[in-house]
Design an enzyme around this catalytic site. Sequence first.
Site, PDB file in Angstrom:
ATOM      1  N   SER A  89     -11.460  -1.499   4.225  1.00 53.26           N
ATOM      2  CA  SER A  89     -10.599  -0.162   3.040  1.00 53.26           C
ATOM      3  C   SER A  89     -11.010  -0.018   1.637  1.00 53.26           C
ATOM      4  O   SER A  89     -12.328   0.369   1.767  1.00 53.26           O
ATOM      5  CB  SER A  89      -9.285  -1.395   2.864  1.00 53.26           C
ATOM      6  OG  SER A  89      -8.706  -0.245   2.830  1.00 53.26           O
ATOM      7  N   HIS A 240      -5.382  -0.501  11.013  1.00 56.76           N
ATOM      8  CA  HIS A 240      -6.291  -0.786   9.952  1.00 56.76           C
ATOM      9  C   HIS A 240      -7.076  -2.401   9.158  1.00 56.76           C
ATOM     10  O   HIS A 240      -8.103  -2.080   9.134  1.00 56.76           O
ATOM     11  CB  HIS A 240      -5.225  -0.297   8.401  1.00 56.76           C
ATOM     12  CG  HIS A 240      -5.424  -0.703   7.359  1.00 56.76           C
ATOM     13  ND1 HIS A 240      -7.046   0.705   7.406  1.00 56.76           N
ATOM     14  CD2 HIS A 240      -6.156  -0.506   6.259  1.00 56.76           C
ATOM     15  CE1 HIS A 240      -7.438   0.430   6.101  1.00 56.76           C
ATOM     16  NE2 HIS A 240      -7.005  -0.180   4.801  1.00 56.76           N
TER      17      HIS A 240
END
Length: 259
Positions: A89, A240
């Site tokens: 991320s 994610h």
Amino acid sequence: MQLYYRQYGEFDDARSPIVLLHGMLGSSINWHGIAGRLEQAGFPVIVPDLRNHGRSPHDVVMDYPVMAKDVLDLLDSLKLNQVVLVGHSMGAKAAMWLALAHPDRVDKLVSVDMVPGRSPAGFQGMFDALLSLSVGELKSRKQAERLLAESIGSQAVRLYLLQNLFRDDTGWRWRMNLPVLASTYDLVVDFPQVEPCLQFQGETLFLYGGESDYVTSEAAPAIRELFPFSRLRAIPGAGHWVYSECPDDFFSALHHFLN
């Protein structure tokens, strides 16, 4: 800025050390399970807390060039000429920027569920919840989780965020620099403008969650332009937080790429 870091294994000349970079509102502890498995597989591993996170220093500046510079300074202090960068991320964007700006210092690059562009603003609700929490009045960590549950339904996400909460002689506090992270959030979800013709020519893996919306087919041209020797691989069933949701599949894909 001297970043706090955790080290797994000893450096040697056989393999480039692996540097694991955490995401927004995370810390080095997020990578503990994967770092331990990499160490068992014979890889030396460095896991820093990025600025304004964990035990690293706080600063009002929060962008990818300075985050990459922090990591580069850490490599210099450890006398590491070249490393494998693995970032998740926000940490993936810092790793990508470092690879583009200083390609001679990066052997291989792995971006975990992130592309070199603007990403979904999926953390805004978390910031709103955290900023509304009066940590100075907390009596326990369980109380903090109950209060966060009013706006954050996922227990896994709540526990992820509460890793930042600690208690000292004055009471409960955040390790992260929450005001700065909130004020610079829009900058962090974006990616800096890259100079024309700037590329990272090393092997690159974009490893992403099959159920995540952070990596889409629309990002493929930008990925190929900046990272021409890249490949994309999805982890089925993962969102994610790929490495925590499907750790075995993630480690298998990462280990295959590293070898």
